[in-house]
Enzyme design. Structure first.
Site, PDB file in Angstrom:
ATOM      1  N   VAL A   1       8.293  -2.066  -4.432  1.00  0.00           N
ATOM      2  CA  VAL A   1      10.092  -2.495  -4.173  1.00  0.00           C
ATOM      3  C   VAL A   1      10.138  -3.021  -5.589  1.00  0.00           C
ATOM      4  O   VAL A   1      10.275  -3.874  -6.279  1.00  0.00           O
ATOM      5  CB  VAL A   1      10.041  -2.949  -3.577  1.00  0.00           C
ATOM      6  CG1 VAL A   1      11.449  -3.729  -2.996  1.00  0.00           C
ATOM      7  CG2 VAL A   1       9.732  -2.791  -1.804  1.00  0.00           C
TER       8      VAL A   1
ATOM      9  N   ASP B   1       9.221  -6.388  16.538  1.00  0.00           N
ATOM     10  CA  ASP B   1       8.082  -7.439  15.644  1.00  0.00           C
ATOM     11  C   ASP B   1       9.487  -8.612  15.393  1.00  0.00           C
ATOM     12  O   ASP B   1       9.081  -9.083  13.857  1.00  0.00           O
ATOM     13  CB  ASP B   1       7.373  -7.112  14.300  1.00  0.00           C
ATOM     14  CG  ASP B   1       6.463  -7.916  13.676  1.00  0.00           C
ATOM     15  OD1 ASP B   1       6.257  -9.269  14.649  1.00  0.00           O
ATOM     16  OD2 ASP B   1       5.738  -7.847  13.051  1.00  0.00           O
TER      17      ASP B   1
ATOM     18  N   GLY C   1       1.097  -0.869  -0.449  1.00  0.00           N
ATOM     19  CA  GLY C   1      -0.066  -0.081   0.254  1.00  0.00           C
ATOM     20  C   GLY C   1       0.879   1.326   0.372  1.00  0.00           C
ATOM     21  O   GLY C   1       0.371   2.455  -0.360  1.00  0.00           O
ATOM     22  N   MET C   2       1.917   1.179   1.034  1.00  0.00           N
ATOM     23  CA  MET C   2       2.811   2.395   0.762  1.00  0.00           C
ATOM     24  C   MET C   2       4.029   2.594  -0.927  1.00  0.00           C
ATOM     25  O   MET C   2       4.298   4.126  -0.610  1.00  0.00           O
ATOM     26  CB  MET C   2       4.107   2.122   1.969  1.00  0.00           C
ATOM     27  CG  MET C   2       4.187   3.517   2.492  1.00  0.00           C
ATOM     28  SD  MET C   2       5.024   4.025   3.755  1.00  0.00           S
ATOM     29  CE  MET C   2       5.704   4.803   3.894  1.00  0.00           C
TER      30      MET C   2
END
Length: 669
Positions: free
Chosen positions: A29, A137, A25-26
C-alpha cells in the site's frame, strides 16, 4: 511512512507515489497523489501473485466488494485496474488512529462519546448491509477515528452473497474471538445481525476499555459469548440499554442499523466528538510532520444532557434480511485501508524501522552484547545472516542445508549459537557463523521417544548455566538433555498420560532466569484430535529438578512463552491474545491484547514486553498493561528484544499470503 524503494514504481496509473504506507503478503500500500493533488491510498498486488489466476481473481473480488460498500463511513474507492500487469486499487486516504489505540492510550470514552460513535458505526454498517455484505470482523482495531467520523475498515473476511467458488474451509470460524457473534462461534449461518452483535462488543470496549466477554482461554471466551451475560460494569442508562440490545443472543432480537440510528437521533454530533478525540489523542495520525509536543491525555467530554433515552427496540431489526452462508471469500491480510491508517500512524510517531531484508525469515536472535542480530532463512544461499545493529549493515552470511532450518538460540557463554539444521542442532560462531564443536548430539536419539520412533524437533532452549538442553518435539513433548553426557535425563510427560498416545506438540520453551523452572508452550500433538485433552497441552510450568508440573496456565494452543525478569511472571501468546501470569498462583495479572499473537519477548528489566502477531509489532508496559508503542502493522511470526534493551527486531516467513516476509530492526533510544 517509508520512502519508496529503488524498485518501487514512481507512478501507478495517473497517481504519483510518495511513499510506502504498509505491506503484506498480498500486496503493498502506497501513499499517492491524484492528478488534482488529493492524497490517496494505492494498493498494488505483488508481481509474483499477479501471475496466478486465482490471486488475480481474488483481488478483483476485493475491488468489487470495496465498490459495493462505499459510503461516508468506509473507504471510498477512487479507481482500480484489475487487468493491469500488476493489478491495483485506489481508495481515499483515511487519516486517524484506531478506536483501539484511542481507548488503550487515553482510556474509556464518556457515554456521550460512545453514543456518538454508535451512530457513526451504525450508519457505516447500514451502508455495508445495503450492499448485501456482512463484515464479520468488526472490532476496535478496524474502526478508524477520522476527522469526519468513524470509518469501518478491513473487509478481509467480508462475506459476499454470490461468493461462488471463493469459499473457506467448512468448520473454520472467521473473526476476532472476543468480538464474534454466537452464530459465528457455533458455525451457523451468518447474517447482518452478526455485525450488530460485534457492534455491541465494540461499544462496550469503548465505554469500559475491555471486551464484554473477556476470559483467560479461547474456549472460555466462546462459552461466555454463547451462554453468559456481557460484563457491562460501569455502563448505565441509555448506553447500557443500547449495548444489551445489540448483544442479544438471538440474532432476530437484535436491532438493525436503522433502528439504532432512529434511537440515537439526539446524541452529540458525531463529527464534533470524533474531531475532538482525534485532536487530543496521543496516537493521532499526522499528515504533516508532528509538532514539538503531542498531547498525552484527553479531557473526557461531558455527557450531553439533552440526549434522549434509547427506547425499546421494537422497530426495524435485522430480521427479514437474507442470511448468507458462513462460508465466504477470505481477502488478503492487507485490508482496503487497514495498512493505510494503522501503518501510517506507526511510521510517523515511532522510530522508523530499518528493513534488513525482504526475504522470508525463519528466525532471529540478538547476540548477548546486543551488537549483532542473527537471522535465519529458508534459502540455501545466505541461510544465516549477521547484521550490525548500529549500522544495520550485513556483516556476514553463510550457506547451508535449510531442511528444517529453524530459530537460532544463543548460548549462555555468548560465543556460539545453535540452530536446527536438517533435524540436527548445529553449533556456530556467533560472529561469523562458522560451525564449531559439531552439534548438540545425543548418545541415543531414541531416548527422546515416548510415542513416535523418531520425533521431529520443533524447538529447543539451553539452561542459563549452560548445562541442560531441552528439546521440544511435535508429538513427544519436551526432553531434558545433559549437555556434557549427551544423554536424555528426563521426558516431561504428565503423570496421567495414556500409554500409546502422543504427548504434546511443543511450540516454544523458556527457562526462568535462575534455571529452576521451565515454561512449555504447547499445542495438540500431531496425529491426535482429542481437543478435550487441551488442558495438558496449553502452557505448563515445570519444576526442572523435580520433573513435575507446578501449574497449568492455559488450556488452549500457545504459540510463545517467556519469563519476566524475576521469574515470578510468565507471558503467553496464542490465538486469544497475550496475557501475563503469576507463576506462583496461576492467576492472570494483565491481558494486553485479545488478537492472535505469534511471538513475544521481555525487555531486560521486565518492564517492557514486545509482541508480534495479527495486530502488528507492539511494545507494552507490563506494569500498567498499556500499549506504549505501535512499531508496525506488519503481520509477522517472530520477535526479539536486545539484551541491553536498546533495540527490538521482528521477522516474518512467507507461510501464506497473510504474513509479511522480511526482517526489521528498531532502535529504541
Amino acid at each position: 511512512m517509508e520512502p519508496l524503494r529503488a524498485d518501487d514504481p514512481e507512478r501507478i496509473g495517473s497517481y504519483r507515489l510518495r511513499g510506502r504506507l504498509g505491506a503484506g503478503g498480498m500486496g503493498v500500500v502506497f501513499l499517492g497523489v491524484s492528478p488534482g493533488g488529493r492524497k490517496v491510498a494505492v494498493k498494488v498486488i505483488r508481481a509474483e501473485l499477479a501471475q496466478t489466476p486465482s490471486y488475480r481473481a481474488r483481488f478483483a473480488r476485493e475491488v468489487e466488494v470495496a465498490r459495493r460498500v462505499g459510503g461516508f463511513h468506509t473507504a471510498q474507492v477512487v479507481d482500480a485496474d484489475t487487468e493491469a500487469e500488476a493489478p491495483w486499487l485506489v481508495t481515499a486516504f483515511i487519516d486517524g488512529p484506531s478506536l483501539h489505540a484511542v481507548v488503550t492510550e487515553g482510556g474509556p470514552l464518556s457515554a456521550g462519546e460512545v453514543l456518538a460513535l454508535a451512530a457513526g458505526l451504525a450508519e457505516g454498517l447500514g451502508a455495508i448491509h445495503a450492499g448485501d455484505l456482512v463484515h464479520r470482523d468488526l472490532k476496535p482495531g478496524n474502526v478508524i477515528m477520522a476527522a469526519d467520523g468513524p470509518r469501518i475498515i478491513d473487509f478481509g473476511i467480508a462475506q459476499v452473497a454470490d461468493a461462488g467458488a471463493f469459499m473457506t474451509t467448512t468448520g473454520v470460524v472467521l473473526g476476532t474471538p472476543s468480538y464474534t457473534s454466537p452464530e459465528q462461534v457455533r458455525g451457523q449461518s451468518v447474517g447482518p445481525a452478526a455485525d450488530v452483535f460485534s457492534l455491541g462488543s465494540v461499544l462496550a470496549f469503548a465505554a469500559t476499555g475491555r471486551s464484554p466477554f473477556a476470559a483467560p482461554t479461547l474456549l472460555a471466551i466462546s462459552h461466555r459469548i454463547c451462554n453468559e451475560t456481557p460484563d457491562l460494569d460501569g455502563v448505565s442508562g441509555e448506553l447500557r440499554a443500547l449495548i444489551e440490545a445489540c448483544l442479544a443472543k438471538d440474532p432476530e432480537s437484535r436491532p438493525g442499523p436503522v433502528a439504532i440510528l432512529s434511537a440515537l437521533a439526539g446524541p452529540e454530533d458525531a463529527t464534533e466528538v470524533l474531531t475532538r478525540l482525534r485532536e487530543t489523542s496521543p496516537l493521532t495520525l499526522l499528515a504533516e510532520p508532528p509538532p514539538p509536543t503531542v498531547p498525552t491525555s484527553r479531557e473526557p467530554a461531558a455527557q450531553p444532557p439533552s440526549a434522549p433515552p434509547v427506547p425499546e427496540f421494537t422497530g426495524p431489526t435485522a430480521r427479514g434480511r437474507r442470511a448468507l452462508s458462513r462460508r465466504g471469500f477470505v481477502f488478503g491480510a492487507v485490508g482496503l485501508v487497514g495498512a493505510v491508517a494503522a501503518g501510517g500512524a506507526t511510521w510517523l510517531l515511532w522510530p522508523e524501522a530499518g528493513e534488513l531484508t525482504d526475504d522470508s525469515t525463519s528466525g532471529i536472535a540478538f547476540s548477548r552484547d546486543g551488537r549483532t542480530l542473527i537471522s535465519t532463512h529458508p534459502a540455501s544461499a545466505g541461510m544465516v545472516r549477521f547484521w550490525d545493529v548500529g549500522s544495520e549493515e550485513r556483516t556476514a552470511a553463510v550457506d547451508g542445508d535449510t531442511t528444517g532450518a529453524g530459530f537460532p538460540v544463543v548460548n549462555p557463554d555468548g560465543k556460539t549459537f545453535a540452530m536446527n539444521e536438517a533435524d540436527q542442532l548445529v553449533l556456530r560462531d556467533v560472529r561469523t557463523g562458522v560451525v564449531v564443536d559439531g552439534t548438540y548430539a545425543l548418545a541415543d536419539r531414541a531416548d527422546m521417544s515416548v510415542f513416535a520412533a523418531d520425533p521431529d524437533i520443533t524447538c529447543f532452549t539451553v539452561s542459563p548455566d549452560g548445562k541442560l538442553l531441552v528439546i521440544g518435539t511435535s508429538t513427544d513433548g519436551p526432553a531434558i538433555v545433559d549437555i556434557a553426557d549427551r544423554e536424555v535425563v528426563a521426558n516431561l510427560v504428565p503423570e496421567d498420560h495414556e500409554s500409546g498416545r502422543p504427548v504434546r506438540g511443543v511450540n516454544e520453551l523458556a527457562f526462568s532466569p535462575d534455571g529452576k523452572r521451565l515454561a512449555v508452550a504447547g499445542s495438540l500433538p500431531s496425529r491426535d484430535t482429542d481437543w478435550i485433552s487441551m488442558e495438558k497441552h496449553g502452557c505448563t510450568v515445570w519444576d526442572v529438578a523435580r520433573r513435575r508440573v507446578l501449574s497449568v496456565l492455559l488450556a488452549e494452543p500457545t504459540s510463545s512463552v517467556a519469563f519476566g525478569a524475576t521469574g515470578n511472571t510468565v507471558a503467553t501468546a496464542g490465538e486469544a491474545g497475550v496475557r501475563l501470569w503469576d507463576v506462583n498462583t496461576g492467576d492472570i495479572r494483565s491481558t494486553f491484547t485479545a488478537e492472535q499473537t505469534h511471538a513475544l519477548a521481555f525487555g531486560q528489566d521486565g518492564k517492557a514486553l514486545l509482541t508480534a502477531g495479527m495486530g502488528g509489532v507492539r511494545l507494552w508496559d507490563t506494569g500498567t498493561g498499556r500499549l506504549t508503542r505501535e512499531l508496525s502493522d506488519k503481520h509477522v511470526q517472530y520477535a526479539a528484544f536486545s539484551p541491553d534493551g536498546k533495540a527490538v527486531a521482528a521477522a516474518g516467513e512467507d507461510e501464506s499470503e497473510d504474513f509479511s516476509p522480511g526482517c526489521w530492526l528498531w532502535k529504541l533510544d
